[in-house]
Enzyme design. Structure first.
Site, PDB file in Angstrom:
ATOM      1  N   HIS A 130      71.645  63.026  66.985  1.00 31.98           N
ATOM      2  CA  HIS A 130      70.427  62.206  66.806  1.00 31.98           C
ATOM      3  C   HIS A 130      70.234  61.691  65.387  1.00 31.98           C
ATOM      4  O   HIS A 130      69.400  60.811  65.171  1.00 31.98           O
ATOM      5  CB  HIS A 130      69.181  63.007  67.189  1.00 31.98           C
ATOM      6  CG  HIS A 130      69.132  63.409  68.629  1.00 31.98           C
ATOM      7  ND1 HIS A 130      69.245  62.502  69.652  1.00 31.98           N
ATOM      8  CD2 HIS A 130      68.988  64.630  69.217  1.00 31.98           C
ATOM      9  CE1 HIS A 130      69.157  63.152  70.820  1.00 31.98           C
ATOM     10  NE2 HIS A 130      69.009  64.442  70.584  1.00 31.98           N
ATOM     11  N   ASP A 255      71.905  71.722  76.943  1.00 31.03           N
ATOM     12  CA  ASP A 255      70.479  71.718  77.288  1.00 31.03           C
ATOM     13  C   ASP A 255      70.213  71.036  78.631  1.00 31.03           C
ATOM     14  O   ASP A 255      69.053  70.857  79.026  1.00 31.03           O
ATOM     15  CB  ASP A 255      69.628  71.096  76.162  1.00 31.03           C
ATOM     16  CG  ASP A 255      70.281  69.900  75.498  1.00 31.03           C
ATOM     17  OD1 ASP A 255      71.283  69.380  76.035  1.00 31.03           O
ATOM     18  OD2 ASP A 255      69.770  69.467  74.439  1.00 31.03           O
ATOM     19  N   TYR A 299      69.146  75.473  74.276  1.00 35.55           N
ATOM     20  CA  TYR A 299      68.071  76.289  73.711  1.00 35.55           C
ATOM     21  C   TYR A 299      67.748  77.527  74.532  1.00 35.55           C
ATOM     22  O   TYR A 299      66.817  78.249  74.202  1.00 35.55           O
ATOM     23  CB  TYR A 299      66.839  75.386  73.463  1.00 35.55           C
ATOM     24  CG  TYR A 299      67.282  74.183  72.662  1.00 35.55           C
ATOM     25  CD1 TYR A 299      67.571  74.321  71.306  1.00 35.55           C
ATOM     26  CD2 TYR A 299      67.531  72.950  73.271  1.00 35.55           C
ATOM     27  CE1 TYR A 299      68.073  73.252  70.567  1.00 35.55           C
ATOM     28  CE2 TYR A 299      68.028  71.880  72.536  1.00 35.55           C
ATOM     29  CZ  TYR A 299      68.297  72.043  71.191  1.00 35.55           C
ATOM     30  OH  TYR A 299      68.808  71.003  70.466  1.00 35.55           O
TER      31      TYR A 299
HETATM   32 ZN   LIG Z   1      69.823  67.769  73.404  1.00 35.39          ZN
END
Ligand SMILES: [Zn+2]
Length: 391
Positions: A130, A255, A299
Protein backbone atom coordinates in the site's frame (compact mmCIF):
# COMPACT_ATOMS: atom_id res chain seq x y z
CA UNK A 1 15.39 -27.40 -5.98
CA UNK A 2 16.41 -26.67 -2.38
CA UNK A 3 19.72 -25.19 -3.52
CA UNK A 4 18.03 -23.09 -6.12
CA UNK A 5 15.66 -21.49 -3.62
CA UNK A 6 16.51 -18.78 -1.12
CA UNK A 7 14.88 -17.74 2.13
CA UNK A 8 15.50 -14.15 3.19
CA UNK A 9 15.35 -13.75 6.93
CA UNK A 10 16.95 -11.99 9.85
CA UNK A 11 15.44 -11.40 13.28
CA UNK A 12 16.27 -7.70 12.78
CA UNK A 13 13.23 -7.66 10.46
CA UNK A 14 11.12 -7.89 13.63
CA UNK A 15 12.09 -4.24 14.17
CA UNK A 16 9.26 -3.24 11.82
CA UNK A 17 6.97 -2.97 14.83
CA UNK A 18 4.10 -0.49 14.75
CA UNK A 19 3.73 -0.90 18.51
CA UNK A 20 0.93 -1.17 21.05
CA UNK A 21 -2.15 -3.06 19.90
CA UNK A 22 -1.45 -2.42 16.22
CA UNK A 23 -2.60 -5.47 14.21
CA UNK A 24 0.64 -5.59 12.19
CA UNK A 25 2.48 -7.34 15.02
CA UNK A 26 5.89 -8.78 14.14
CA UNK A 27 5.10 -11.89 16.17
CA UNK A 28 3.42 -13.08 12.95
CA UNK A 29 6.87 -13.39 11.35
CA UNK A 30 8.59 -14.82 14.38
CA UNK A 31 5.98 -17.56 14.82
CA UNK A 32 6.11 -18.38 11.10
CA UNK A 33 9.88 -18.88 11.09
CA UNK A 34 9.65 -20.87 14.31
CA UNK A 35 6.99 -23.16 12.85
CA UNK A 36 8.92 -23.63 9.60
CA UNK A 37 12.02 -24.51 11.62
CA UNK A 38 10.26 -26.91 13.95
CA UNK A 39 8.86 -28.77 10.93
CA UNK A 40 12.41 -29.14 9.61
CA UNK A 41 11.76 -27.05 6.50
CA UNK A 42 14.83 -24.92 7.05
CA UNK A 43 17.25 -27.80 7.71
CA UNK A 44 20.28 -27.28 5.44
CA UNK A 45 18.79 -24.02 4.17
CA UNK A 46 20.97 -20.96 4.56
CA UNK A 47 18.82 -17.95 5.30
CA UNK A 48 20.04 -14.74 3.69
CA UNK A 49 20.20 -11.65 5.93
CA UNK A 50 19.46 -8.38 4.15
CA UNK A 51 21.04 -4.94 4.38
CA UNK A 52 18.77 -1.89 4.51
CA UNK A 53 17.91 -0.48 1.08
CA UNK A 54 19.86 2.70 0.36
CA UNK A 55 18.39 6.01 -0.76
CA UNK A 56 18.91 5.50 -4.51
CA UNK A 57 16.94 2.24 -4.30
CA UNK A 58 14.20 3.77 -2.13
CA UNK A 59 14.00 6.58 -4.71
CA UNK A 60 12.87 4.00 -7.26
CA UNK A 61 9.45 4.07 -5.57
CA UNK A 62 9.49 7.14 -3.31
CA UNK A 63 10.08 10.88 -3.34
CA UNK A 64 13.14 11.78 -1.29
CA UNK A 65 11.08 14.39 0.56
CA UNK A 66 8.98 11.51 1.87
CA UNK A 67 12.02 9.38 2.76
CA UNK A 68 13.43 12.38 4.67
CA UNK A 69 10.13 12.79 6.49
CA UNK A 70 10.21 9.12 7.54
CA UNK A 71 13.80 9.52 8.71
CA UNK A 72 13.00 12.56 10.81
CA UNK A 73 9.54 11.59 12.06
CA UNK A 74 10.60 9.99 15.38
CA UNK A 75 12.39 13.18 16.45
CA UNK A 76 9.99 15.74 14.95
CA UNK A 77 7.13 13.94 16.63
CA UNK A 78 4.16 15.96 15.40
CA UNK A 79 2.38 16.81 12.20
CA UNK A 80 4.94 15.18 9.92
CA UNK A 81 2.36 14.62 7.17
CA UNK A 82 2.84 12.00 4.44
CA UNK A 83 0.31 9.70 6.13
CA UNK A 84 2.59 9.30 9.12
CA UNK A 85 1.52 9.57 12.74
CA UNK A 86 -1.95 8.17 12.03
CA UNK A 87 -3.56 5.18 13.77
CA UNK A 88 -2.77 3.01 10.71
CA UNK A 89 0.78 4.30 10.30
CA UNK A 90 2.08 5.41 13.67
CA UNK A 91 5.57 6.83 13.99
CA UNK A 92 7.93 4.41 15.73
CA UNK A 93 11.56 4.35 16.81
CA UNK A 94 14.04 3.65 14.02
CA UNK A 95 11.14 3.68 11.56
CA UNK A 96 13.31 4.53 8.58
CA UNK A 97 15.93 1.86 9.34
CA UNK A 98 13.35 -0.86 10.00
CA UNK A 99 11.35 0.01 6.87
CA UNK A 100 14.46 0.22 4.69
CA UNK A 101 15.48 -3.23 5.97
CA UNK A 102 12.17 -4.73 4.82
CA UNK A 103 12.82 -3.26 1.37
CA UNK A 104 16.38 -4.60 1.52
CA UNK A 105 14.96 -8.08 2.16
CA UNK A 106 12.80 -8.10 -0.95
CA UNK A 107 15.63 -6.49 -2.95
CA UNK A 108 17.96 -9.27 -1.82
CA UNK A 109 15.42 -11.82 -3.02
CA UNK A 110 15.33 -10.02 -6.38
CA UNK A 111 19.12 -9.89 -6.52
CA UNK A 112 19.70 -13.63 -6.01
CA UNK A 113 17.17 -14.37 -8.74
CA UNK A 114 18.75 -11.86 -11.14
CA UNK A 115 22.22 -13.24 -10.42
CA UNK A 116 20.99 -16.76 -11.06
CA UNK A 117 22.02 -18.13 -7.66
CA UNK A 118 18.36 -18.95 -7.04
CA UNK A 119 15.29 -19.37 -9.21
CA UNK A 120 12.95 -18.74 -6.29
CA UNK A 121 13.24 -16.56 -3.23
CA UNK A 122 10.87 -15.72 -0.42
CA UNK A 123 10.84 -12.57 1.74
CA UNK A 124 8.00 -13.03 4.23
CA UNK A 125 8.64 -9.66 5.89
CA UNK A 126 7.94 -7.96 2.55
CA UNK A 127 4.70 -7.31 0.72
CA UNK A 128 4.06 -3.75 1.92
CA UNK A 129 1.95 -3.08 -1.15
CA UNK A 130 0.00 0.00 0.00
CA UNK A 131 2.92 2.41 0.41
CA UNK A 132 2.70 5.24 -2.13
CA UNK A 133 5.36 7.45 -3.72
CA UNK A 134 4.93 10.23 -1.19
CA UNK A 135 2.99 8.73 1.70
CA UNK A 136 2.55 5.80 4.03
CA UNK A 137 -0.73 3.87 3.87
CA UNK A 138 -2.30 0.74 5.28
CA UNK A 139 0.53 -0.17 7.71
CA UNK A 140 3.08 0.20 4.87
CA UNK A 141 5.92 2.76 5.02
CA UNK A 142 8.06 1.81 2.00
CA UNK A 143 6.87 -0.28 -0.91
CA UNK A 144 9.35 -3.15 -1.14
CA UNK A 145 7.41 -4.75 -4.02
CA UNK A 146 7.63 -1.62 -6.19
CA UNK A 147 11.32 -1.08 -5.38
CA UNK A 148 12.18 -4.70 -6.23
CA UNK A 149 10.20 -4.65 -9.49
CA UNK A 150 11.88 -1.39 -10.52
CA UNK A 151 15.29 -2.88 -9.69
CA UNK A 152 14.53 -6.00 -11.74
CA UNK A 153 13.57 -3.80 -14.70
CA UNK A 154 17.04 -2.25 -14.53
CA UNK A 155 18.78 -5.59 -14.12
CA UNK A 156 17.86 -7.74 -17.06
CA UNK A 157 14.10 -8.20 -16.81
CA UNK A 158 11.82 -6.61 -19.40
CA UNK A 159 8.49 -8.22 -18.53
CA UNK A 160 7.41 -8.78 -14.94
CA UNK A 161 4.12 -10.14 -13.64
CA UNK A 162 3.05 -9.09 -10.14
CA UNK A 163 0.26 -11.16 -8.60
CA UNK A 164 -1.31 -9.92 -5.37
CA UNK A 165 -3.57 -12.29 -3.42
CA UNK A 166 -3.90 -10.13 -0.28
CA UNK A 167 -7.52 -9.36 0.71
CA UNK A 168 -6.83 -5.66 0.08
CA UNK A 169 -6.25 -4.12 -3.34
CA UNK A 170 -2.55 -3.90 -4.25
CA UNK A 171 -2.98 -0.19 -4.88
CA UNK A 172 0.58 1.04 -4.30
CA UNK A 173 2.14 -1.38 -6.77
CA UNK A 174 -0.61 -0.79 -9.32
CA UNK A 175 -0.09 2.98 -9.05
CA UNK A 176 3.69 2.65 -9.44
CA UNK A 177 3.40 0.80 -12.76
CA UNK A 178 -0.02 1.98 -14.02
CA UNK A 179 1.46 3.37 -17.25
CA UNK A 180 4.32 0.88 -17.62
CA UNK A 181 3.56 -1.86 -20.18
CA UNK A 182 6.51 -3.92 -18.91
CA UNK A 183 4.73 -4.74 -15.65
CA UNK A 184 1.49 -6.73 -15.46
CA UNK A 185 -0.18 -6.25 -12.07
CA UNK A 186 -3.00 -8.59 -11.07
CA UNK A 187 -4.82 -8.13 -7.77
CA UNK A 188 -7.51 -10.39 -6.35
CA UNK A 189 -9.19 -8.72 -3.40
CA UNK A 190 -12.41 -8.09 -1.51
CA UNK A 191 -14.70 -5.75 -3.46
CA UNK A 192 -13.64 -2.10 -3.04
CA UNK A 193 -17.17 -1.01 -2.09
CA UNK A 194 -16.82 -3.14 1.05
CA UNK A 195 -13.18 -2.71 2.09
CA UNK A 196 -10.36 -0.19 2.39
CA UNK A 197 -8.66 1.22 0.28
CA UNK A 198 -11.76 1.40 -1.95
CA UNK A 199 -9.87 1.00 -5.23
CA UNK A 200 -9.31 -2.02 -7.44
CA UNK A 201 -12.40 -2.08 -9.61
CA UNK A 202 -12.47 -3.94 -12.91
CA UNK A 203 -12.35 -0.65 -14.82
CA UNK A 204 -8.84 0.21 -13.59
CA UNK A 205 -7.05 -1.19 -16.64
CA UNK A 206 -3.79 0.71 -16.88
CA UNK A 207 -2.99 3.87 -18.86
CA UNK A 208 -1.81 4.59 -22.38
CA UNK A 209 0.38 1.86 -23.84
CA UNK A 210 -0.14 -0.05 -20.59
CA UNK A 211 -3.90 -0.53 -21.15
CA UNK A 212 -4.70 -4.05 -20.01
CA UNK A 213 -1.68 -4.44 -17.74
CA UNK A 214 -3.56 -3.50 -14.56
CA UNK A 215 -5.96 -6.30 -13.74
CA UNK A 216 -8.37 -6.26 -10.83
CA UNK A 217 -10.56 -9.11 -9.63
CA UNK A 218 -12.88 -7.74 -6.90
CA UNK A 219 -14.61 -10.53 -5.00
CA UNK A 220 -17.77 -10.34 -2.89
CA UNK A 221 -17.51 -10.60 0.92
CA UNK A 222 -17.89 -14.20 2.04
CA UNK A 223 -16.13 -15.66 -1.02
CA UNK A 224 -14.84 -19.14 -0.14
CA UNK A 225 -11.98 -21.24 -1.49
CA UNK A 226 -13.70 -22.90 -4.48
CA UNK A 227 -15.04 -19.62 -5.91
CA UNK A 228 -11.76 -17.78 -5.22
CA UNK A 229 -9.79 -20.53 -6.95
CA UNK A 230 -12.20 -20.52 -9.88
CA UNK A 231 -11.72 -16.77 -10.36
CA UNK A 232 -7.93 -17.07 -10.08
CA UNK A 233 -7.73 -19.89 -12.62
CA UNK A 234 -10.22 -18.28 -15.02
CA UNK A 235 -8.03 -15.19 -15.38
CA UNK A 236 -4.42 -15.53 -14.23
CA UNK A 237 -2.99 -18.47 -16.24
CA UNK A 238 -4.28 -17.19 -19.60
CA UNK A 239 -2.94 -13.71 -18.95
CA UNK A 240 0.47 -15.05 -17.99
CA UNK A 241 0.49 -17.18 -21.13
CA UNK A 242 -0.21 -14.09 -23.23
CA UNK A 243 2.09 -11.69 -21.32
CA UNK A 244 5.04 -14.12 -21.07
CA UNK A 245 6.71 -12.68 -17.96
CA UNK A 246 10.36 -13.42 -17.18
CA UNK A 247 9.71 -13.51 -13.45
CA UNK A 248 6.70 -13.74 -11.16
CA UNK A 249 6.58 -11.43 -8.15
CA UNK A 250 3.79 -12.35 -5.75
CA UNK A 251 2.35 -10.62 -2.69
CA UNK A 252 0.98 -13.43 -0.54
CA UNK A 253 -1.10 -11.68 2.13
CA UNK A 254 -3.23 -14.11 4.14
CA UNK A 255 -5.89 -11.68 5.41
CA UNK A 256 -8.30 -13.44 3.03
CA UNK A 257 -8.76 -16.09 5.73
CA UNK A 258 -12.24 -16.55 7.22
CA UNK A 259 -10.84 -15.84 10.71
CA UNK A 260 -8.99 -12.67 9.77
CA UNK A 261 -10.27 -9.80 11.95
CA UNK A 262 -9.82 -7.03 9.35
CA UNK A 263 -11.71 -8.33 6.31
CA UNK A 264 -14.53 -10.57 5.11
CA UNK A 265 -13.40 -13.15 2.63
CA UNK A 266 -13.70 -16.77 3.81
CA UNK A 267 -10.64 -18.66 2.66
CA UNK A 268 -8.77 -21.35 4.58
CA UNK A 269 -5.17 -22.31 5.19
CA UNK A 270 -5.83 -25.11 2.70
CA UNK A 271 -6.91 -22.56 0.09
CA UNK A 272 -3.76 -20.52 0.76
CA UNK A 273 -1.65 -23.64 0.29
CA UNK A 274 -3.39 -24.41 -3.01
CA UNK A 275 -2.67 -20.87 -4.19
CA UNK A 276 1.05 -21.14 -3.43
CA UNK A 277 1.29 -24.41 -5.32
CA UNK A 278 -0.56 -22.80 -8.23
CA UNK A 279 1.76 -19.77 -8.22
CA UNK A 280 4.78 -22.07 -8.24
CA UNK A 281 3.33 -24.06 -11.12
CA UNK A 282 2.60 -20.85 -13.05
CA UNK A 283 6.16 -19.63 -12.48
CA UNK A 284 7.43 -22.93 -13.89
CA UNK A 285 5.12 -22.83 -16.88
CA UNK A 286 5.25 -19.16 -17.83
CA UNK A 287 8.18 -17.44 -16.09
CA UNK A 288 11.15 -19.76 -16.53
CA UNK A 289 10.69 -21.02 -12.98
CA UNK A 290 11.54 -17.62 -11.52
CA UNK A 291 9.41 -16.71 -8.52
CA UNK A 292 9.90 -13.97 -5.94
CA UNK A 293 7.37 -14.39 -3.12
CA UNK A 294 6.64 -11.88 -0.37
CA UNK A 295 4.35 -11.91 2.63
CA UNK A 296 1.81 -9.14 3.15
CA UNK A 297 -1.29 -8.72 5.31
CA UNK A 298 -2.62 -11.30 7.75
CA UNK A 299 -3.86 -10.50 11.24
CA UNK A 300 -4.96 -13.80 12.77
CA UNK A 301 -1.52 -13.95 14.31
CA UNK A 302 -1.54 -17.34 16.00
CA UNK A 303 -3.95 -19.60 14.14
CA UNK A 304 -3.51 -18.51 10.53
CA UNK A 305 -0.41 -16.55 9.53
CA UNK A 306 2.24 -18.98 10.82
CA UNK A 307 0.67 -22.01 9.16
CA UNK A 308 -0.16 -20.31 5.86
CA UNK A 309 3.27 -18.75 5.42
CA UNK A 310 4.96 -21.97 6.49
CA UNK A 311 3.16 -23.52 3.52
CA UNK A 312 4.51 -20.64 1.40
CA UNK A 313 8.09 -21.20 2.53
CA UNK A 314 7.61 -24.94 1.94
CA UNK A 315 6.31 -24.34 -1.58
CA UNK A 316 9.27 -22.10 -2.45
CA UNK A 317 11.68 -24.77 -1.15
CA UNK A 318 9.88 -27.68 -2.84
CA UNK A 319 9.39 -29.15 0.61
CA UNK A 320 5.59 -29.23 0.51
CA UNK A 321 3.94 -29.93 3.86
CA UNK A 322 1.03 -32.35 3.81
CA UNK A 323 -2.04 -30.63 5.26
CA UNK A 324 -2.59 -33.49 7.72
CA UNK A 325 0.84 -32.89 9.29
CA UNK A 326 0.57 -32.25 13.02
CA UNK A 327 1.70 -28.89 14.34
CA UNK A 328 4.84 -29.69 16.38
CA UNK A 329 4.39 -29.73 20.17
CA UNK A 330 7.48 -27.56 20.52
CA UNK A 331 5.76 -24.76 18.58
CA UNK A 332 2.49 -25.13 20.48
CA UNK A 333 4.35 -24.94 23.79
CA UNK A 334 6.09 -21.73 22.71
CA UNK A 335 2.86 -20.08 21.62
CA UNK A 336 1.06 -21.11 24.82
CA UNK A 337 3.67 -19.19 26.78
CA UNK A 338 2.55 -15.93 25.14
CA UNK A 339 -1.12 -16.85 24.71
CA UNK A 340 -2.11 -19.42 27.34
CA UNK A 341 -5.81 -19.38 26.42
CA UNK A 342 -5.52 -19.38 22.65
CA UNK A 343 -7.32 -22.12 20.77
CA UNK A 344 -4.39 -23.34 18.69
CA UNK A 345 -4.58 -25.47 15.53
CA UNK A 346 -3.30 -29.02 15.83
CA UNK A 347 -2.63 -29.72 12.16
CA UNK A 348 -1.39 -27.77 9.15
CA UNK A 349 -4.92 -27.83 7.70
CA UNK A 350 -8.29 -26.22 8.40
CA UNK A 351 -9.93 -29.35 7.03
CA UNK A 352 -11.25 -27.31 4.12
CA UNK A 353 -11.60 -28.54 0.57
CA UNK A 354 -9.87 -26.19 -1.85
CA UNK A 355 -10.82 -28.09 -5.00
CA UNK A 356 -12.95 -26.16 -7.46
CA UNK A 357 -14.93 -26.42 -10.67
CA UNK A 358 -13.13 -24.66 -13.49
CA UNK A 359 -14.98 -21.70 -15.03
CA UNK A 360 -16.95 -22.86 -18.04
CA UNK A 361 -18.66 -19.65 -19.11
CA UNK A 362 -21.64 -20.26 -16.84
CA UNK A 363 -23.22 -18.03 -14.23
CA UNK A 364 -23.84 -20.36 -11.31
CA UNK A 365 -22.14 -18.23 -8.66
CA UNK A 366 -21.84 -14.48 -7.93
CA UNK A 367 -18.12 -14.81 -8.66
CA UNK A 368 -18.95 -15.89 -12.22
CA UNK A 369 -20.23 -12.38 -12.96
CA UNK A 370 -16.91 -10.96 -11.77
CA UNK A 371 -15.03 -13.43 -13.96
CA UNK A 372 -17.09 -12.42 -16.98
CA UNK A 373 -16.52 -8.70 -16.34
CA UNK A 374 -12.77 -9.07 -15.85
CA UNK A 375 -12.31 -11.26 -18.90
CA UNK A 376 -14.38 -8.92 -21.08
CA UNK A 377 -12.43 -5.87 -19.90
CA UNK A 378 -8.95 -7.37 -20.17
CA UNK A 379 -8.75 -10.40 -22.44
CA UNK A 380 -9.30 -8.65 -25.81
CA UNK A 381 -6.37 -6.34 -24.97
CA UNK A 382 -4.16 -9.45 -24.88
CA UNK A 383 -5.59 -11.18 -27.96
CA UNK A 384 -7.60 -13.59 -25.81
CA UNK A 385 -11.26 -14.56 -26.23
CA UNK A 386 -13.20 -13.58 -23.10
CA UNK A 387 -15.96 -16.07 -23.80
CA UNK A 388 -13.85 -19.11 -24.62
CA UNK A 389 -13.08 -21.10 -21.45
CA UNK A 390 -10.00 -22.53 -23.18
CA UNK A 391 -8.47 -19.03 -23.16
ZN1 LIG B 1 -4.20 -6.77 3.39
Amino acid sequence: MGDRAAVVWDSALLGYDLGGDHPFNPIRLELTMRLARSLGLLDDVITLAPEPADDPDLARAHDMSYVDAVRQAPTVGWDVGHGLGTPDNPVFDRMHAASALVVGGTLLAARVIAEGTADRAVSIAGGLHHAMRDHAAGFCVYNDCSVAISWLLDNGFERIAYIDVDVHHGDGVQAAFYDDPRVLTVSLHQHPATLWPGTGSVTELGAGAAQGTSVNIPLPPGTRDPAWQRAFHAVVPSLLGAFRPQVLVTQCGVDTHAEDPLADLSLSVDGHRATYLALRDLAERYAGGKWLATGGGGYQLLRVVPRSWTHLVAAVLDRDVDPSTRVPTEWLTTVRKVAPRADLPLTMSDGADATFDAWSGGMSDPVDAVIRDVRHAIFPLHGLDPDDPRD
